[in-house]
Design an enzyme around this catalytic site. Sequence first.
Site, PDB file in Angstrom:
ATOM      1  N   HIS A  18       0.889  -0.057  10.934  1.00  0.00           N
ATOM      2  CA  HIS A  18      -0.520  -0.077  11.805  1.00  0.00           C
ATOM      3  C   HIS A  18      -0.112  -0.645  13.238  1.00  0.00           C
ATOM      4  CE1 HIS A  18      -1.987  -0.660   7.714  1.00  0.00           C
ATOM      5  NE2 HIS A  18      -3.130   0.012   8.215  1.00  0.00           N
ATOM      6  N   ASP A  62       0.324  -4.478  12.892  1.00  0.00           N
ATOM      7  CA  ASP A  62       1.404  -4.920  12.044  1.00  0.00           C
ATOM      8  C   ASP A  62       2.611  -5.404  12.970  1.00  0.00           C
ATOM      9  OD1 ASP A  62      -0.038  -4.194   9.638  1.00  0.00           O
ATOM     10  OD2 ASP A  62       1.063  -2.437   9.554  1.00  0.00           O
ATOM     11  N   MET A  86       5.368   7.913   9.589  1.00  0.00           N
ATOM     12  CA  MET A  86       4.081   7.957   9.617  1.00  0.00           C
ATOM     13  C   MET A  86       3.288   6.502  10.515  1.00  0.00           C
ATOM     14  SD  MET A  86       1.149   6.009   8.212  1.00  0.00           S
ATOM     15  CE  MET A  86       0.865   5.810   6.262  1.00  0.00           C
ATOM     16  N   GLU A  97      -7.759   9.096   4.645  1.00  0.00           N
ATOM     17  CA  GLU A  97      -7.411   8.253   3.119  1.00  0.00           C
ATOM     18  C   GLU A  97      -9.006   7.997   2.647  1.00  0.00           C
ATOM     19  OE1 GLU A  97      -4.612   5.482   3.283  1.00  0.00           O
ATOM     20  OE2 GLU A  97      -5.143   4.405   1.643  1.00  0.00           O
ATOM     21  N   LYS A 151     -11.666   5.694  -0.138  1.00  0.00           N
ATOM     22  CA  LYS A 151     -11.561   4.532  -1.064  1.00  0.00           C
ATOM     23  C   LYS A 151     -12.873   4.363  -1.217  1.00  0.00           C
ATOM     24  CE  LYS A 151      -9.981   0.126  -1.361  1.00  0.00           C
ATOM     25  NZ  LYS A 151      -9.271  -1.388  -0.846  1.00  0.00           N
ATOM     26  N   GLU A 195      -4.678   7.858  -2.317  1.00  0.00           N
ATOM     27  CA  GLU A 195      -4.015   6.993  -2.805  1.00  0.00           C
ATOM     28  C   GLU A 195      -4.106   6.566  -4.498  1.00  0.00           C
ATOM     29  OE1 GLU A 195      -3.672   3.044  -0.603  1.00  0.00           O
ATOM     30  OE2 GLU A 195      -4.264   2.042  -2.508  1.00  0.00           O
ATOM     31  N   HIS A 246      -6.991   4.189  -5.277  1.00  0.00           N
ATOM     32  CA  HIS A 246      -8.486   4.490  -4.802  1.00  0.00           C
ATOM     33  C   HIS A 246      -8.984   5.425  -5.931  1.00  0.00           C
ATOM     34  CE1 HIS A 246      -7.026   3.032  -0.722  1.00  0.00           C
ATOM     35  NE2 HIS A 246      -7.017   1.841  -1.484  1.00  0.00           N
ATOM     36  N   ASP A 291      -0.024   7.882  -0.972  1.00  0.00           N
ATOM     37  CA  ASP A 291      -0.155   6.335  -1.096  1.00  0.00           C
ATOM     38  C   ASP A 291       0.146   6.306  -2.490  1.00  0.00           C
ATOM     39  OD1 ASP A 291      -0.082   6.077   1.665  1.00  0.00           O
ATOM     40  OD2 ASP A 291      -2.111   4.624   1.545  1.00  0.00           O
ATOM     41  N   ASP A 313      -9.138  -3.863  -5.964  1.00  0.00           N
ATOM     42  CA  ASP A 313      -8.048  -3.088  -5.269  1.00  0.00           C
ATOM     43  C   ASP A 313      -6.608  -3.819  -5.725  1.00  0.00           C
ATOM     44  OD1 ASP A 313      -6.469  -1.483  -3.992  1.00  0.00           O
ATOM     45  OD2 ASP A 313      -7.161  -2.185  -2.146  1.00  0.00           O
ATOM     46  N   ASP A 319      -3.444  -2.435  -5.860  1.00  0.00           N
ATOM     47  CA  ASP A 319      -2.087  -2.262  -5.029  1.00  0.00           C
ATOM     48  C   ASP A 319      -0.780  -2.663  -5.962  1.00  0.00           C
ATOM     49  OD1 ASP A 319      -3.502  -0.700  -3.160  1.00  0.00           O
ATOM     50  OD2 ASP A 319      -3.508  -2.659  -1.891  1.00  0.00           O
ATOM     51  N   ASP A 372       2.218   2.397  -0.953  1.00  0.00           N
ATOM     52  CA  ASP A 372       1.101   1.434  -0.263  1.00  0.00           C
ATOM     53  C   ASP A 372       0.666   0.364  -1.255  1.00  0.00           C
ATOM     54  OD1 ASP A 372      -0.781   0.174   1.168  1.00  0.00           O
ATOM     55  OD2 ASP A 372      -2.212   1.629   1.283  1.00  0.00           O
TER      56      ASP A 372
HETATM   57  C1  GLT Z   1      -4.593  -1.124   3.778  1.00  0.00           C
HETATM   58  C2  GLT Z   1      -5.490  -0.064   2.844  1.00  0.00           C
HETATM   59  C3  GLT Z   1      -4.499   1.179   2.472  1.00  0.00           C
HETATM   60  C4  GLT Z   1      -4.487   1.723   3.939  1.00  0.00           C
HETATM   61  C5  GLT Z   1      -3.662   1.358   4.840  1.00  0.00           C
HETATM   62  C6  GLT Z   1      -3.810   2.121   5.901  1.00  0.00           C
HETATM   63  S1  GLT Z   1      -4.095  -0.356   5.118  1.00  0.00           S
HETATM   64  O1  GLT Z   1      -3.557  -1.853   3.113  1.00  0.00           O
HETATM   65  O2  GLT Z   1      -5.807  -0.856   1.724  1.00  0.00           O
HETATM   66  O3  GLT Z   1      -4.979   1.634   1.572  1.00  0.00           O
HETATM   67  O4  GLT Z   1      -3.559   2.832   3.167  1.00  0.00           O
HETATM   68  O5  GLT Z   1      -4.496   1.919   6.969  1.00  0.00           O
HETATM   69 MN    MN Z   2      -3.456   3.376   1.086  1.00  0.00          MN
HETATM   70 MN    MN Z   3      -5.364   0.169  -1.877  1.00  0.00          MN
END
Ligand code: GLT
Ligand code: MN
Ligand code: MN
Length: 389
Positions: free
Chosen positions: A56, A59, A90, A183, A185, A219, A222, A247, A257, A259, A289
Amino acid sequence: MTDAYEPRPEHKFTFGLWTVGNPGRDPFGEPVRPALSPVELVHLLAEVGAYGVNFHDDDLIPIDASPADRERIVRDFKKALAETGLKVPMATTNLFGDPSFKDGAFTSNDARVRAYALQKTMRNIDLGVELGAKVYVFWGGREGVETDASKDPLAAIHRYRDAMNFLTGYVKDQKYDLVFAMEAKPNEPRHDIYMPTTGALLAFIETLDHPEMVGVNPEVAHEHMSGLNFMHAIAQAWDAKKLFHIDLNDQAFGRYDQDLRFGSHSLKSCFFLVKFLEDVSYAGSRHFDSHAYRTEDVAGVKDFARGSMRSYLIYKEKGRRWNEDKEIQALVKEASAVPRDGLPELGGYSRATANALKGHTFDRKALGARGLKYERLDQLTVEVILGVR
Ligand code: GLT
Ligand code: MN
Ligand code: MN
């Protein structure tokens, strides 16, 4: 460790700066790991065998950096990329962290915020392209509401569309070789986020000025948060020729969430996902991700990154075994290898076929009585995943 599961550049494994750089802060606790610089993170990723690093804008360059700071940071980052050979496939914009985006970026009720979001995105598109990015991700984390009293959903959709149209216009005007990947969510950090699933985005994309420039970045976590089958979303995106990025991570249904490290929780879903990507020869990045557990130090972050790539390659090998397993393949074939019982060839609509079909007599009871052997097929699949087959 066997060499078969060692990451190589052709596997296209990438991580975001924000993933291995995640210091372990959560809504209830402070960071547990040191904040590593972008240069340190590039070297960490090279050490574990990744192919690329994504970022980003914020970042890499603090949001309030001076032009001189920016120049120095970009120069150091480029130097680290050159030293390690890591690519930047990316880039993306942070349109969720700064307080100015608290009510959304492209969908904010405040026209100044919407314009600032466009400016911030164009600036980082320029940098992403300069560093070699071919895909630009849009995650609209703040594009939503806590209360529907605050925003008209139709106005929000129109604003979102205007923003995407403006930005594809910018990319075309600059003659950049770049596509967008949106993306979805469903919620978190907002109570409800607009266009909450990959399916919703696929429909939205078709309403844009340049739909051919815009695909999706689904993702795992998500879609799981929505209780959906991720591989099915991927299949639909693939069928629509819209799988521009992915992702990879993991997530238990019905939780916050998470991750999680890819492949660590939903083993069967991850197996079918990797098998799908490999079977169709998906050529894009395998982007992770996700982040290490909050219990980890920097060594644990490396374990997390190595584990993500290693698991992907193990699932890939399991998929190959499944495809080559004679008993499994015989069962798969048997499911659709059925006698035609005088059924007319359909092959598309014609009045003659329709009439022949209307006149055909089906043995409905026999159709319903047939055992499909999916219990056996699934057990064999589980045995492949568990490593006894
Ligand atoms: C953030 C989010 C992710 C996105 C990223 C891209 S940032 O961490 O939770 O799912 O992919 O903006
Ligand atoms: Mn993501
Ligand atoms: Mn996520």
